[in-house]
Design an enzyme around this catalytic site. Structure first.
Site, PDB file in Angstrom:
ATOM      1  N   GLY A 388       0.818  -1.196   0.000  1.00 48.37           N
ATOM      2  CA  GLY A 388       0.000   0.000   0.000  1.00 48.37           C
ATOM      3  C   GLY A 388       0.852   1.247   0.000  1.00 48.37           C
ATOM      4  O   GLY A 388       2.078   1.185   0.116  1.00 48.37           O
ATOM      5  N   PRO A 389       0.234   2.410  -0.137  1.00 47.60           N
ATOM      6  CA  PRO A 389       0.973   3.674  -0.181  1.00 47.60           C
ATOM      7  C   PRO A 389       1.607   3.996   1.163  1.00 47.60           C
ATOM      8  O   PRO A 389       1.255   3.402   2.194  1.00 47.60           O
ATOM      9  CB  PRO A 389      -0.115   4.698  -0.561  1.00 47.60           C
ATOM     10  CG  PRO A 389      -1.396   4.068  -0.143  1.00 47.60           C
ATOM     11  CD  PRO A 389      -1.225   2.602  -0.316  1.00 47.60           C
ATOM     12  N   PRO A 390       2.550   4.923   1.182  1.00 46.13           N
ATOM     13  CA  PRO A 390       3.207   5.288   2.450  1.00 46.13           C
ATOM     14  C   PRO A 390       2.222   5.927   3.434  1.00 46.13           C
ATOM     15  O   PRO A 390       1.258   6.579   3.043  1.00 46.13           O
ATOM     16  CB  PRO A 390       4.273   6.305   2.020  1.00 46.13           C
ATOM     17  CG  PRO A 390       4.460   6.088   0.565  1.00 46.13           C
ATOM     18  CD  PRO A 390       3.144   5.631   0.028  1.00 46.13           C
ATOM     19  N   GLY A 391       2.509   5.710   4.723  1.00 47.44           N
ATOM     20  CA  GLY A 391       1.764   6.395   5.761  1.00 47.44           C
ATOM     21  C   GLY A 391       0.434   5.780   6.129  1.00 47.44           C
ATOM     22  O   GLY A 391      -0.344   6.408   6.839  1.00 47.44           O
ATOM     23  N   VAL A 392       0.127   4.553   5.663  1.00 44.99           N
ATOM     24  CA  VAL A 392      -1.172   3.952   5.985  1.00 44.99           C
ATOM     25  C   VAL A 392      -1.071   2.991   7.161  1.00 44.99           C
ATOM     26  O   VAL A 392      -2.081   2.397   7.557  1.00 44.99           O
ATOM     27  CB  VAL A 392      -1.773   3.234   4.772  1.00 44.99           C
ATOM     28  CG1 VAL A 392      -2.080   4.225   3.672  1.00 44.99           C
ATOM     29  CG2 VAL A 392      -0.839   2.140   4.259  1.00 44.99           C
ATOM     30  N   GLY A 393       0.138   2.800   7.736  1.00 47.22           N
ATOM     31  CA  GLY A 393       0.265   1.986   8.934  1.00 47.22           C
ATOM     32  C   GLY A 393       0.718   0.564   8.697  1.00 47.22           C
ATOM     33  O   GLY A 393       0.459  -0.304   9.532  1.00 47.22           O
ATOM     34  N   SER A 711      -3.829   2.429 -17.563  1.00 47.23           N
ATOM     35  CA  SER A 711      -5.167   2.811 -17.123  1.00 47.23           C
ATOM     36  C   SER A 711      -5.662   4.125 -17.730  1.00 47.23           C
ATOM     37  O   SER A 711      -6.787   4.551 -17.451  1.00 47.23           O
ATOM     38  CB  SER A 711      -5.203   2.918 -15.592  1.00 47.23           C
ATOM     39  OG  SER A 711      -4.303   3.902 -15.130  1.00 47.23           O
ATOM     40  N   LYS A 754      -7.780   5.250  -6.304  1.00 49.79           N
ATOM     41  CA  LYS A 754      -8.307   6.155  -7.325  1.00 49.79           C
ATOM     42  C   LYS A 754      -9.654   6.741  -6.905  1.00 49.79           C
ATOM     43  O   LYS A 754      -9.925   7.936  -7.118  1.00 49.79           O
ATOM     44  CB  LYS A 754      -8.447   5.417  -8.655  1.00 49.79           C
ATOM     45  CG  LYS A 754      -7.112   4.995  -9.261  1.00 49.79           C
ATOM     46  CD  LYS A 754      -7.297   4.186 -10.530  1.00 49.79           C
ATOM     47  CE  LYS A 754      -5.965   3.774 -11.141  1.00 49.79           C
ATOM     48  NZ  LYS A 754      -6.126   2.965 -12.363  1.00 49.79           N
TER      49      LYS A 754
END
Length: 823
Positions: A388-393, A711, A754
């Site tokens: 997942g993206p950074p900063g999501v835990g 996409s 998105k």
């Protein structure tokens, strides 16, 4: 015999007075006169620590105890007669009467000397043996009632004479073999007439243990004493012969290493005397520690072999410290030492919910793992990969899982690692060798079943030093990691009980074989509602604590937090949000510290004063006022984002120009879109001739940011259709999907990110492939209640939904003179 002992040969004689400089050796008559002297009934007792005094022998003694000094001085002023007794335990500083041997020797003080270094030295001569009866005084020194020790005389038969002759001969051989004894000492031995004095003299000077000398003193038969002396001389003679034999063999081959060894042996003795740690103490400590380990026979045999190798090494050799460090590592590793798992699933669920808001899919998977482990007990630990993206835990989830399981927590950052030895370690033969980070982390954890977080596994690099990701293949394979081989440890180590959790921002850079070994769990970005809750429950309390504020000092309403999220952050995680909240808290802390008045409940004006003007404008991309501009949805390593595609026409010959730092896949999407539009121009009401008279320019801002991916296909086709038909795109509409040359719409990834990006940009309608419907169903309904989704499978459906009916301008003219349409 020692060198100092031989120097006493000339003083071991009958003493007339203290002024006598030279005395003849004791004769038979002298000995009889000494034995006929009366023994006092009470004697002052001088305890000796390392010496046994024999009758007729003269020895110097350095007196250090206060009691002993007082005794010597008083006796020296009196009749100079004292009792000398050796103590049982040489380590006792002040022995009592019960701690003395029962047989001692009456001694005559010959001379008292005050040495330059302050010590007191007394020269004494032994007279007769006595037995201790009882103590009559213990202060300031011991006095005791004594009894003369009766000796049984032995007839000088042929056997006894032969024994005495053997003792003389053996003593002469020892004098000859020992390099520290002058050869003149053998002459002194030949001139001793008395057999009894000969035994006493040799007993006093030979190299024997103090206990053996005391045993000789306590024997009442001269024959027994002679036989014991003969036995001890035999041992000493054999030792001297063996030493001389060894020295003769190695004398020609003595090199620096052997010289260092002998010096080190002396150093070891000095260290032991000073109370320091020697190599022997280290060896014994390793042995004792090994007895407490719960390792297998194979590991134990390997350790014993390596320990024996250490014992044969010279402690001064460079390899000694390498071997010692290796053995200490084997002892420090937690072989088959486990922490007890906590199988309270409800408690685990509470801990996970308390530490992390949202992330329901991840929490559910962890609880499932616990449930199976609770039922089966021997389940192999799975390899989870949180993407997942950074900063999501993702990383902090590992701590929560360790807390829920009751396990140790270990984190290993893999970002930037390019050396395979970081994983597998170095061989011991290399200078500066050390174990790999896997083994080192397990040693640090102190348990064989920790929660092991492999952070940023997608950032592992490769160069000439090897491929670390290939070394991780064995670590992260549940079927193989029960026998992980580290080059430094040189033994298989069981990793199958470890719960490995890998984290990554993207799967595209992970080696396929490594990816196949892991169970992928997507950790998507947070919605605005989730971010507000996270800020209230976690971020704001944490920042208050870090900056020394209390609840009464600051209050952030949900609407204000939402403003910070929308105007000052554009991310999937909450790191940027935490920084902004930290700035607000610091602004309040400054006011509190300076004792200035301020609004406890912050307003929009306070936020703009502290954080500055808003950075992002969510309404910036809402309106598509001209044809050819379409809003697309993109996925980046930091989460979802809005992507805009602009297209324009100018008179020309049908040339296609692409700008905006596009990758190959995105360029191909534009070519496919234009090819499809040319092939189906009639369906969209476009004159075929337009493609040969107008040049097309497609641009994707911002130009400095690299962009790629499949996409954007539907967005490219919609933009081209819009500019050729002059029908603009509906407002508050975004789309994502891949297209084929036949006009089919294909599914894409990163849907949740998105969708969240679209919601942040105030998008109301979204066009997706029908196959992406399942991704929408995984999002909480409350988060997407304001959005309308259109699921399509053909490009004709996209055009029908995306473009308005009314055209912006007149249809394009085929005339060369027609004015270019620029948007």
């Amino acid at each position: 015999m020692s060198k100092q002992d031989i120097f006493d040969f000339h003083s071991a004689m009958p003493i007339i007075n203290e002024d006598t400089e030279f005395f003849p050796l004791m004769s038979q008559q002298d000995e009889e006169e000494m034995n006929n002297e009366d023994t006092p009934e009470t004697l002052a007792i001088l305890p000796l620590r390392n010496t046994v005094l024999f009758p007729g022998v003269v020895i110097p003694i350095t007196v250090g105890r206060d009691k002993s000094i007082k005794l010597i001085k008083e006796a020296y002023k009196g009749n100079k007669i004292i009792g000398v007794v050796s103590q049982m335990d040489v380590s006792i500083e002040d022995p009592t009467f019960e701690q003395l041997n029962t047989v001692g020797t009456v001694a005559n003080i010959i001379k008292l000397l005050q040495m330059p270094d302050g010590n007191t030295t007394v020269i004494i001569q032994g007279k007769q043996r006595f037995s201790l009866i009882e103590e009559v005084q213990n202060e300031p020194y011991i006095k005791a009632v004594v009894k003369k020790f009766e000796e049984q005389k032995h007839k000088a038969d042929k056997e006894f004479k032969t024994l005495i002759a053997s003792i003389r001969e053996m003593s002469a051989q020892i004098i000859q073999l020992s390099p520290n004894i002058p050869s003149e000492a053998s002459i002194a031995l030949k001139n001793i007439e008395s057999n009894s004095f000969l035994i006493n003299f040799i007993s006093s000077n030979m190299n024997a243990e103090m206990a053996d000398k005391q045993k000789i003193l306590e024997m009442n038969k001269l024959l027994d004493r002679a036989q014991k002396v003969m036995e001890l001389l035999m041992v000493e003679l054999q030792m001297l012969e063996l030493r001389n034999q060894i020295q003769s063999k190695v004398r020609t081959d003595l090199d620096k290493q052997q010289r260092d060894y002998f010096l080190n042996q002396q150093l070891k003795t000095i260290q032991e005397e000073l109370g320091g740690n020697s190599a022997d103490l280290e060896f014994d400590a390793l042995q004792e520690k090994a007895k407490l380990k719960k390792w297998t026979k194979e590991v134990n045999d390997h350790f014993e072999k390596e320990l024996d190798k250490l014992g044969r090494m010279n402690p001064a050799a460079p390899d000694y410290s390498v071997q010692l460090n290796y053995l200490e590592l084997l002892l420090d590793l937690p072989w088959s030492e486990f922490t007890k798992d906590n199988f309270d699933l409800k408690r685990a669920q509470r801990i996970l919910d308390k530490d992390h808001f949202g992330l329901e899919k991840v929490k559910q998977r962890i609880v499932e793992y616990l449930a199976v482990l609770k039922l089966k007990r021997d389940m192999k630990a799975p390899i989870l990969c949180l993407v997942g993206p950074p900063g999501v835990g993702k990383t902090s989830l590992g701590k929560s899982i360790a807390k829920a399981l009751g396990r140790k927590y270990v984190r290993m950052a893999l970002g930037g690692i390019r050396d395979e030895a970081e994983i597998r370690g170095h061989r011991k033969t290399y200078i500066g060798a050390m174990p790999g980070r896997i083994i080192s982390s397990i040693k640090k954890a102190g348990a064989d079943n920790p929660v092991f977080v492999l952070d940023e596994i997608d950032k592992v690099g490769t160069d000439h030093r090897g491929d670390p990701s290939s070394a991780l293949l064995e670590v992260l394979d549940p079927e193989q990691n029960n026998a992980f081989y580290d080059h430094y440890v040189e033994m298989d180590y069981d990793l199958s009980n470890i719960l490995f959790i890998a984290t990554a921002n993207s799967l595209s850079t992970i080696q396929p074989a490594l990816l196949d070994r892991m169970e992928i769990i997507e950790v998507n970005g947070y919605t605005i509602e989730e971010k507000i809750e996270i800020a209230k429950k976690y971020l704001l309390p944490k920042q208050k604590e870090n900056h020394g504020l209390q609840n009464k000092h600051i209050n952030l309403k949900p609407a204000l937090i939402e403003k910070v999220i929308e105007d000052y952050t554009r991310e999937s995680g909450v790191r940027g949000l935490e920084k902004r909240i930290g700035s607000l808290v610091r602004g309040v802390a400054t006011k509190v510290a300076m004792e200035e008045e301020y609004n406890v409940t912050l307003t929009n004006e306070d936020v703009e004063r502290i954080l500055g003007a808003p950075i992002y404008d969510k309404d910036l991309y809402e309106g598509n006022e001209v044809a050819g501009v379409v809003t697309g949805l993109a996925w980046t390593s930091v989460g979802g984002d809005i992507l805009f595609i602009e297209s324009s026409l100018s008179p020309g010959k049908g040339k296609l120009t692409l700008t905006g730092n596009l990758g190959d896949v995105m360029k191909e999407s534009a070519v496919i879109a234009l090819a499809y539009l040319r092939a189906h121009a009639a369906e969209f009401g476009i004159d075929y001739a337009l493609f040969d008279h107008w040049d097309v320019h497609v641009h994707v801002p911002a130009g400095a940011t690299p962009k790629d991916g499949p996409s954007a296909g539907v967005t490219m086709l919609t933009a081209l259709t819009s500019v050729f038909t002059q029908r603009k795109v509906k407002q508050h509409l975004a789309m994502t999907g891949e297209i084929t040359l036949r006009g089919k719409v294909l599914p894409v990834g990163g849907i949740k990110e998105k969708i969240l990006a679209a919601k942040r940009a105030n998008i109301k309608e979204i066009i997706l492939c029908k196959s992406n419907r399942k991704d929408i169903l995984e999002i909480k309904e409350s988060y997407i209640k304001d959005l309308t989704f259109h699921y399509v499978s053909e490009m004709s459906e996209v055009i029908e939904l995306a473009l308005t009916k009314n055209k912006v301008k007149k249809p394009l003219d085929l005339s060369i003179k027609a004015a270019p349409i620029v948007n």
